[in-house]
Design a protein around this motif. Structure first.
Motif, mmCIF file in Angstrom:
data_model
loop_
_atom_site.group_PDB
_atom_site.id
_atom_site.type_symbol
_atom_site.label_atom_id
_atom_site.label_comp_id
_atom_site.label_asym_id
_atom_site.label_seq_id
_atom_site.Cartn_x
_atom_site.Cartn_y
_atom_site.Cartn_z
ATOM 1 N N GLY A 142 17.661 -60.446 58.397
ATOM 2 C CA GLY A 142 16.733 -61.150 58.338
ATOM 3 C C GLY A 142 15.817 -59.915 58.262
ATOM 4 N N ILE A 202 14.706 -57.814 54.457
ATOM 5 C CA ILE A 202 14.226 -58.672 53.778
ATOM 6 C C ILE A 202 12.335 -57.848 53.733
ATOM 7 N N GLY A 203 12.209 -57.607 54.633
ATOM 8 C CA GLY A 203 10.479 -57.426 54.757
ATOM 9 C C GLY A 203 10.377 -55.806 54.112
ATOM 10 N N ILE A 251 13.740 -71.278 56.460
ATOM 11 C CA ILE A 251 13.375 -71.242 57.558
ATOM 12 C C ILE A 251 12.949 -69.723 57.435
ATOM 13 N N ALA A 252 13.278 -69.027 57.010
ATOM 14 C CA ALA A 252 12.904 -66.992 56.649
ATOM 15 C C ALA A 252 12.212 -66.981 56.312
ATOM 16 N N LYS A 287 9.397 -69.328 56.120
ATOM 17 C CA LYS A 287 8.366 -69.820 56.898
ATOM 18 C C LYS A 287 7.907 -69.253 58.088
ATOM 19 N N THR A 288 8.767 -68.619 58.671
ATOM 20 C CA THR A 288 8.525 -67.322 60.055
ATOM 21 C C THR A 288 8.031 -66.318 59.524
ATOM 22 N N ALA A 289 8.851 -65.923 58.164
ATOM 23 C CA ALA A 289 7.742 -64.799 57.724
ATOM 24 C C ALA A 289 6.307 -65.332 57.858
ATOM 25 N N GLY A 300 4.969 -67.916 58.750
ATOM 26 C CA GLY A 300 3.964 -67.816 59.837
ATOM 27 C C GLY A 300 3.465 -66.506 61.230
ATOM 28 N N THR A 301 4.471 -65.029 61.349
ATOM 29 C CA THR A 301 4.420 -64.171 61.817
ATOM 30 C C THR A 301 3.520 -63.439 61.177
ATOM 31 N N ALA A 302 2.831 -63.110 59.479
ATOM 32 C CA ALA A 302 1.949 -62.728 58.836
ATOM 33 C C ALA A 302 0.696 -63.597 59.025
ATOM 34 N N ARG A 303 0.394 -64.934 59.745
ATOM 35 C CA ARG A 303 -0.576 -65.179 60.344
ATOM 36 C C ARG A 303 -1.485 -64.581 61.611
ATOM 37 N N GLN A 304 0.753 -65.307 61.907
ATOM 38 C CA GLN A 304 -0.333 -64.973 63.640
ATOM 39 C C GLN A 304 -0.775 -63.440 63.773
ATOM 40 N N LEU A 328 0.856 -67.438 69.546
ATOM 41 C CA LEU A 328 -0.599 -67.798 69.088
ATOM 42 C C LEU A 328 -0.961 -68.219 70.860
ATOM 43 N N GLY A 354 9.803 -72.886 60.213
ATOM 44 C CA GLY A 354 9.733 -71.403 60.717
ATOM 45 C C GLY A 354 8.370 -71.489 60.973
ATOM 46 N N ASP A 355 7.413 -71.761 60.467
ATOM 47 C CA ASP A 355 6.030 -71.396 60.831
ATOM 48 C C ASP A 355 5.658 -71.933 62.022
ATOM 49 N N ILE A 391 18.280 -65.199 62.302
ATOM 50 C CA ILE A 391 17.388 -64.936 60.616
ATOM 51 C C ILE A 391 16.003 -65.218 61.212
ATOM 52 N N LYS A 413 15.010 -61.598 63.626
ATOM 53 C CA LYS A 413 14.921 -60.621 62.942
ATOM 54 C C LYS A 413 14.344 -60.095 61.347
ATOM 55 N N THR A 414 14.320 -62.283 60.462
ATOM 56 C CA THR A 414 12.781 -61.826 59.801
ATOM 57 C C THR A 414 11.645 -61.794 60.594
ATOM 58 N N THR A 468 9.096 -58.963 60.193
ATOM 59 C CA THR A 468 7.856 -58.909 59.612
ATOM 60 C C THR A 468 6.516 -58.206 60.385
ATOM 61 N N GLN A 497 7.086 -54.783 59.321
ATOM 62 C CA GLN A 497 6.125 -54.671 57.668
ATOM 63 C C GLN A 497 4.782 -54.115 58.217
ATOM 64 N N ILE A 498 3.540 -55.059 58.535
ATOM 65 C CA ILE A 498 2.487 -55.278 58.218
ATOM 66 C C ILE A 498 2.112 -54.266 59.348
#
Lengths: 352, 352
Positions: free
Chosen positions: A216, A219-220, A236-237, A239-241, A243-247, B135, B216-217, B236, B239-240, B244, B247-248
């Motif tokens: 996982g 990817i990034g 899922i990957a 949407k999880t990414a 969600g994490t970026a928004r978080q 959050l 996921g989000d 996944i 790890k994603t 992320t 990456q950020i």
């Protein structure tokens, strides 16, 4: 000339976003000719505001707009032959356009696309490919949710289609490709993924540089140009990414407004923050691509603005200019021919 | 008193991190008594530097340290009865400790834990639960990679175990719980997930407030206290999200060092950035928990530092203080009893 059909009613804002978005894309690519489908009373006033776009377009009235929360089966029943979404897809089926772009309901768009365009010869299942921002640039990840589960042969098909898309989009000759898995050791993972890895290694394709398993976090990192997985884990990957970026954006906002010094620092570094926001902006990497159909379908985010919709049109434009459809068909045919000849050779030697 | 056994040789830095980490945890929780397993020549000099820890510990020499890249099968063969990892787990099996903490190789730790502690009565498969920053605070996500795939009954077991862990860790009475899926519509997703949703709805548990499907989000949003999924997609997702976040952080670093104004802004807002870094710090939420075994096993990140290892010990401490094992056993028994009585009632009415 690239012919692009648009579902003008699709997305949260319909014509309000699609028409200005198309005008923006046309400025960048003056050789686009649009075929527009929408409810005339809503579209005509907006189109009048963009005379250049109007001149480069043919408008067709459609009676129905598919709602964003409509069930695919209901959308098909209600919208077949009458909705802007159906008609825009159908224009590709009738070879009146090279690619269709819609910000509408994903499920309905997929259902209508499969119904209208059918899967390519030799492809059992379509896939949705996402263009994923990475530390190295962009990667393609598929399937992010067209179907649930995939056997080894279907993963192999996803690999061939994703490889062709990477060549069309990134203009690399032999994109690197990895299979998403839970570990890099040979022993780990789902049986289908391991089997697909074997198929990819043995195929020795010209069109793909097979890297092996990725995880996982690869990817990034941008470890490979193309990441292949089945639709459940891919969705899922993705949407999880998101969600994490928004978080993290939320954490950042909170941190930067907590103290006076932080606020001043934020103002001074605003240019940098704006650039960061742009990097993280889903509008910039807007556009899932439906692969494996007799025609290219681009899905734009439903909540996007004109800039984002224009970016989705750009993706469609690149796909057509770089011959995505022919590349996929060609790669598939080559692989199938080699696979068939090897299996024939195998059965001949059995007979000896 | 909470008795904690430590695999002192585990992790990228072994005793260098584990011993100072244990000393930190002991300062926070003076009622801990440690049982330490490691290679004496490496541990003794370090332990001498922490006299309080030494006084609160019993040290046992182990001949072997399991390598971070050792295959689970090999680790089991080579390390059974002789390695610090095995002996630390075995201390829980022999009731000489209440919980074991190791930063060692996950695969080997799981294999030895299953071998040594066995799965709980009525549980087919163990799960790894991650503590996920959200959050709203923290959520529990399981399984993040103990096994691949799970049927509905196994997902139900994960739900019961995750619910008990949430009650022990967050001290909420009836944690909310969601099943990870690709869409919130009832029609979507894997068959096993849909069936597990049905089981959860029908069970009407006292111990869990079943929310429904989540995507996921929703994990980072903190929609529910507990997110249940099978190990492939869970791994996944984990790890994603890690990828992320990294990456950020990388984007942010690059953005803040590009111009002089950004650099000055960064210096002014440094306090805020430090707080952000702390929020995103994996050391702060360090500790996967192996659930479903006759004993609690805490896995710390292999690359963690003393602060991170101390955080993993904290998780173990809380689990014991709040009676995780008894909570899981109790919830499982209750659920099984109700399920059995209903099925008995069903067969009785058949006979009438």
């Amino acid at each position: 000339m690239v012919r692009i059909s648009l579902d003008v009613m699709g997305g949260d804002f319909g014509a309000q976003v699609v028409i200005p978005g198309a005008a923006k894309a046309l400025e960048r690519h003056p050789d686009i000719r649009f075929v527009l489908f929408g409810i005339e009373s809503e579209c005509a006033p907006l189109l009048d505001k963009h005379p250049k776009l109007k001149a480069a377009s043919v408008f067709h009235h459609s009676e129905i707009a598919i709602a964003m929360d409509e069930k695919p089966s209901q959308a098909l029943r209600r919208g077949r032959g009458k909705s802007s979404m159906w008609n825009a897809i159908d224009a590709v089926g009738k070879d009146e356009a090279d690619v269709v772009v819609s910000a509408g309901n994903t499920g309905a768009l997929m259902a209508m696309s499969v119904f209208c365009l059918r899967t390519m010869s030799g492809i059992q299942r379509p896939a949705i490919a996402a263009i994923w921002p990475t530390l190295k640039g962009e990667s393609i990840v598929l399937d992010v949710g067209a179907t649930i589960g995939a056997n080894a042969q279907q993963l192999m098909d996803f690999a061939l289609m994703g490889g062709a898309m990477a060549r069309a989009l990134f203009e690399v000759e032999r994109p690197t490709l990895g299979l998403l898995n839970v570990g890099v050791e040979e022993m780990k993972g789902q049986e289908e993924v391991k089997e697909a890895g074997r198929l990819l290694r043995e195929a020795g394709l010209d069109s793909i540089d097979y890297y092996g398993f990725v995880e996982g976090d690869d990817i990034g990192r941008g470890t490979v140009d193309v990441v292949v997985t089945e639709g459940f884990s891919g969705n899922i990957a993705l949407k999880t990414a998101e969600g994490t970026a928004r978080q993290i954006a939320e954490y950042l906002r909170a941190a930067m407004s907590r103290t006076l010094l932080a606020k001043i620092g934020y103002i001074l570094a605003k240019g940098a923050f704006d650039r960061l926001r742009e990097k993280m902006d889903p509008r910039k990497v807007n556009g899932g691509v439906f692969l494996g159909l007799n025609g290219v379908v681009i899905k734009s985010h439903g909540g996007t603005d004109a800039e984002g919709f224009a970016a989705a049109i750009d993706v469609g434009y690149d796909m057509v200019r770089n011959g995505l459809k022919a590349k996929i068909a060609n790669d598939l045919q080559k692989y199938r021919a080699v696979a068939a000849s090897e299996s024939a050779a195998g059965s001949m030697s059995d007979e000896v």
